[in-house]
Design a protein around this motif. Sequence first.
Motif, PDB file in Angstrom:
ATOM      1  N   ALA A  45       0.730  -0.938  -0.228  1.00 59.31           N
ATOM      2  CA  ALA A  45       0.318  -0.083   0.075  1.00 59.31           C
ATOM      3  C   ALA A  45       0.702   1.257   0.135  1.00 59.31           C
ATOM      4  O   ALA A  45       1.945   1.785   0.807  1.00 59.31           O
ATOM      5  CB  ALA A  45      -0.816   0.081   1.239  1.00 59.31           C
ATOM      6  N   VAL A  46       0.457   2.119  -1.044  1.00 57.48           N
ATOM      7  CA  VAL A  46       2.120   3.459  -0.944  1.00 57.48           C
ATOM      8  C   VAL A  46      -0.484   4.400  -0.529  1.00 57.48           C
ATOM      9  O   VAL A  46      -0.959   4.421  -1.525  1.00 57.48           O
ATOM     10  CB  VAL A  46       2.144   3.612  -2.199  1.00 57.48           C
ATOM     11  N   THR A  47       0.622   5.562   0.000  1.00 53.06           N
ATOM     12  CA  THR A  47      -0.920   6.146   1.095  1.00 53.06           C
ATOM     13  C   THR A  47      -0.211   8.114   0.269  1.00 53.06           C
ATOM     14  O   THR A  47       1.370   8.050   0.663  1.00 53.06           O
ATOM     15  CB  THR A  47      -1.005   6.046   1.960  1.00 53.06           C
ATOM     16  N   LEU A  48      -1.284   8.300  -0.275  1.00 49.64           N
ATOM     17  CA  LEU A  48      -0.950   9.989  -0.554  1.00 49.64           C
ATOM     18  C   LEU A  48      -0.898  11.145   0.667  1.00 49.64           C
ATOM     19  O   LEU A  48      -2.332  10.883   1.329  1.00 49.64           O
ATOM     20  CB  LEU A  48      -1.295  10.423  -1.821  1.00 49.64           C
ATOM     21  N   LEU A  49      -0.087  11.402   1.511  1.00 47.69           N
ATOM     22  CA  LEU A  49      -0.627  12.467   2.407  1.00 47.69           C
ATOM     23  C   LEU A  49      -0.847  14.153   1.791  1.00 47.69           C
ATOM     24  O   LEU A  49       0.279  13.803   1.884  1.00 47.69           O
ATOM     25  CB  LEU A  49       0.489  12.346   3.380  1.00 47.69           C
ATOM     26  N   VAL A  50      -1.738  13.954   2.673  1.00 49.57           N
ATOM     27  CA  VAL A  50      -2.284  15.627   1.541  1.00 49.57           C
ATOM     28  C   VAL A  50      -2.844  16.194   2.742  1.00 49.57           C
ATOM     29  O   VAL A  50      -3.318  15.557   3.940  1.00 49.57           O
ATOM     30  CB  VAL A  50      -3.604  15.724   0.629  1.00 49.57           C
ATOM     31  N   ALA A  51      -2.783  17.242   2.798  1.00 50.43           N
ATOM     32  CA  ALA A  51      -3.459  18.682   4.156  1.00 50.43           C
ATOM     33  C   ALA A  51      -5.567  17.983   3.624  1.00 50.43           C
ATOM     34  O   ALA A  51      -5.564  18.137   2.868  1.00 50.43           O
ATOM     35  CB  ALA A  51      -3.084  19.409   4.415  1.00 50.43           C
ATOM     36  N   ALA A  52      -6.182  17.864   4.771  1.00 43.49           N
ATOM     37  CA  ALA A  52      -7.377  18.062   4.770  1.00 43.49           C
ATOM     38  C   ALA A  52      -7.912  18.744   5.760  1.00 43.49           C
ATOM     39  O   ALA A  52      -7.680  19.290   6.764  1.00 43.49           O
ATOM     40  CB  ALA A  52      -8.011  16.688   4.637  1.00 43.49           C
ATOM     41  N   CYS A  53      -8.720  19.850   5.037  1.00 40.23           N
ATOM     42  CA  CYS A  53      -8.965  21.415   6.514  1.00 40.23           C
ATOM     43  C   CYS A  53     -10.668  20.433   6.785  1.00 40.23           C
ATOM     44  O   CYS A  53     -11.754  20.295   5.385  1.00 40.23           O
ATOM     45  CB  CYS A  53      -9.598  21.827   5.177  1.00 40.23           C
ATOM     46  N   GLN A 157       4.760  20.037  -2.363  1.00 32.21           N
ATOM     47  CA  GLN A 157       5.429  18.849  -1.739  1.00 32.21           C
ATOM     48  C   GLN A 157       3.562  18.482  -0.951  1.00 32.21           C
ATOM     49  O   GLN A 157       3.084  18.774  -0.991  1.00 32.21           O
ATOM     50  CB  GLN A 157       6.297  18.926  -0.891  1.00 32.21           C
ATOM     51  N   SER A 158       4.210  17.169  -1.367  1.00 32.42           N
ATOM     52  CA  SER A 158       3.263  16.493  -0.671  1.00 32.42           C
ATOM     53  C   SER A 158       3.929  14.697  -0.611  1.00 32.42           C
ATOM     54  O   SER A 158       4.624  14.787  -0.193  1.00 32.42           O
ATOM     55  CB  SER A 158       2.199  15.717  -1.608  1.00 32.42           C
ATOM     56  N   LYS A 159       3.319  14.177   0.856  1.00 34.39           N
ATOM     57  CA  LYS A 159       3.911  13.482   1.521  1.00 34.39           C
ATOM     58  C   LYS A 159       3.743  11.713   1.369  1.00 34.39           C
ATOM     59  O   LYS A 159       1.551  11.557   0.325  1.00 34.39           O
ATOM     60  CB  LYS A 159       3.343  12.964   2.388  1.00 34.39           C
ATOM     61  N   GLY A 198       6.783   0.257   7.190  1.00 29.05           N
ATOM     62  CA  GLY A 198       6.934   0.654   6.415  1.00 29.05           C
ATOM     63  C   GLY A 198       7.833   1.645   5.649  1.00 29.05           C
ATOM     64  O   GLY A 198       9.317   1.136   6.731  1.00 29.05           O
ATOM     65  N   GLY A 199       8.028   2.081   5.142  1.00 31.95           N
ATOM     66  CA  GLY A 199       9.093   3.587   4.828  1.00 31.95           C
ATOM     67  C   GLY A 199       8.667   4.183   5.293  1.00 31.95           C
ATOM     68  O   GLY A 199       9.949   5.389   4.615  1.00 31.95           O
ATOM     69  N   GLY A 200       7.868   4.706   6.076  1.00 27.14           N
ATOM     70  CA  GLY A 200       7.669   5.811   6.729  1.00 27.14           C
ATOM     71  C   GLY A 200       6.884   7.036   5.480  1.00 27.14           C
ATOM     72  O   GLY A 200       7.100   6.845   4.875  1.00 27.14           O
ATOM     73  N   SER A 201       6.722   8.521   6.230  1.00 27.04           N
ATOM     74  CA  SER A 201       6.298   9.759   5.313  1.00 27.04           C
ATOM     75  C   SER A 201       7.508  10.015   4.769  1.00 27.04           C
ATOM     76  O   SER A 201       8.159  10.969   5.433  1.00 27.04           O
ATOM     77  CB  SER A 201       5.061  10.305   6.585  1.00 27.04           C
ATOM     78  N   LEU A 202       7.203  10.020   3.612  1.00 30.27           N
ATOM     79  CA  LEU A 202       8.514  11.101   2.870  1.00 30.27           C
ATOM     80  C   LEU A 202       7.738  11.581   1.560  1.00 30.27           C
ATOM     81  O   LEU A 202       6.954  12.239   1.152  1.00 30.27           O
ATOM     82  CB  LEU A 202       9.643   9.906   1.927  1.00 30.27           C
ATOM     83  N   ALA A 203       8.994  13.140   1.457  1.00 30.16           N
ATOM     84  CA  ALA A 203       8.384  14.430   0.949  1.00 30.16           C
ATOM     85  C   ALA A 203       8.427  13.853  -0.714  1.00 30.16           C
ATOM     86  O   ALA A 203       9.202  13.009  -0.969  1.00 30.16           O
ATOM     87  CB  ALA A 203       9.082  15.310   1.269  1.00 30.16           C
ATOM     88  N   ARG A 204       7.541  14.215  -1.412  1.00 32.61           N
ATOM     89  CA  ARG A 204       7.781  14.157  -3.228  1.00 32.61           C
ATOM     90  C   ARG A 204       7.265  15.462  -3.584  1.00 32.61           C
ATOM     91  O   ARG A 204       5.714  16.393  -3.586  1.00 32.61           O
ATOM     92  CB  ARG A 204       7.099  13.516  -3.468  1.00 32.61           C
ATOM     93  N   ASP A 205       7.667  16.159  -4.211  1.00 33.24           N
ATOM     94  CA  ASP A 205       7.010  17.753  -5.359  1.00 33.24           C
ATOM     95  C   ASP A 205       5.977  16.669  -5.963  1.00 33.24           C
ATOM     96  O   ASP A 205       6.294  15.475  -6.327  1.00 33.24           O
ATOM     97  CB  ASP A 205       8.196  18.022  -6.690  1.00 33.24           C
ATOM     98  N   THR A 206       5.030  17.886  -5.761  1.00 37.73           N
ATOM     99  CA  THR A 206       3.764  17.974  -6.593  1.00 37.73           C
ATOM    100  C   THR A 206       3.847  17.653  -8.083  1.00 37.73           C
ATOM    101  O   THR A 206       4.517  18.561  -8.928  1.00 37.73           O
ATOM    102  CB  THR A 206       3.177  19.592  -6.083  1.00 37.73           C
ATOM    103  N   GLY A 207       3.354  16.496  -8.379  1.00 40.69           N
ATOM    104  CA  GLY A 207       3.265  17.033  -9.925  1.00 40.69           C
ATOM    105  C   GLY A 207       2.888  15.104 -10.361  1.00 40.69           C
ATOM    106  O   GLY A 207       2.688  14.047  -9.953  1.00 40.69           O
ATOM    107  N   SER A 208       2.893  15.030 -11.578  1.00 39.27           N
ATOM    108  CA  SER A 208       2.695  13.636 -12.197  1.00 39.27           C
ATOM    109  C   SER A 208       4.173  12.707 -12.271  1.00 39.27           C
ATOM    110  O   SER A 208       5.143  12.961 -12.662  1.00 39.27           O
ATOM    111  CB  SER A 208       2.169  13.740 -13.741  1.00 39.27           C
ATOM    112  N   SER A 209       4.020  11.960 -12.050  1.00 41.17           N
ATOM    113  CA  SER A 209       4.591  10.420 -11.580  1.00 41.17           C
ATOM    114  C   SER A 209       4.315   8.845 -11.917  1.00 41.17           C
ATOM    115  O   SER A 209       3.017   8.728 -11.997  1.00 41.17           O
ATOM    116  CB  SER A 209       5.689   9.998 -10.593  1.00 41.17           C
ATOM    117  N   ARG A 210       4.798   7.930 -12.606  1.00 38.18           N
ATOM    118  CA  ARG A 210       4.504   6.498 -12.561  1.00 38.18           C
ATOM    119  C   ARG A 210       5.344   5.698 -11.668  1.00 38.18           C
ATOM    120  O   ARG A 210       6.208   6.001 -10.785  1.00 38.18           O
ATOM    121  CB  ARG A 210       5.561   6.082 -13.566  1.00 38.18           C
ATOM    122  N   LEU A 211       4.514   4.865 -11.061  1.00 35.72           N
ATOM    123  CA  LEU A 211       4.382   4.289  -9.783  1.00 35.72           C
ATOM    124  C   LEU A 211       5.088   2.495 -10.191  1.00 35.72           C
ATOM    125  O   LEU A 211       4.714   2.541 -10.938  1.00 35.72           O
ATOM    126  CB  LEU A 211       3.752   4.617  -8.959  1.00 35.72           C
TER     127      LEU A 211
END
Length: 211
Positions: A45-53, A157-159, A198-211
């Motif tokens: 499982a890969v989870t994308l961490l974003v801010a939810a208001c 960035q996103s996590k 788990g691999g921890g929460s890692l930062a990544r620049d916003t954009g499109s990528s191949r996983l």
Amino acid sequence: CACKARPLVFGGFVHSMSAVWRPLPIMHIPNRYTARWLKPLGLLAVTLLVAACGADKDKRAQIRLLNASPELASAELVIDKDKLAGPVSALTLSAYARRGDGTASLQVRNSSGGATVATSPATLKADAHYTLIAYGAGGAMRTSLVEEEQAEPASGQSKLMVLNLAPDAGPVDVFLTDANAALATAQPFASKVAPVQGGGSLARDTGSSRL
């Protein structure tokens, strides 16, 4: 508004407990403030961490069930004899259910017959969100509880959080690359993620990528 970083489950590529791999499509990593999007696909499982208001006066813990086992056709989440979610079909995610904070016994049951297939203790926090992931095959069902609140990512960035939930796959490398990049020369986003860890929460620049 009050904002917290929350995960969006969008990846996974191990089928059952065997080495049957599912490729993933190009994905877009959104900015920090985006609507929730959920697509469970398997055991890694890969989870994308974003801010939810948002504001919510009910401060009880919220928990949902991700049935990540292709062999468990339908599952239920039971906490201290109370059914909170289900039936949840294989490779799907339930809605959140509210539960008081404190210690709890988390049980995953087979919706057909009601047999308990996995049990784990947990301590739930008030005003927190959790995903209980049920995974495995045959008589080797397991669970992993993910607490979703995370520190807000930096601007632009996103996590992402990587969980290797395939015990027989061994350590895995996870890559985020351009669509046509060669993996032979690419650097892994998360390296040697051990099974059932788990691999921890890692930062990544916003954009499109191949996983």
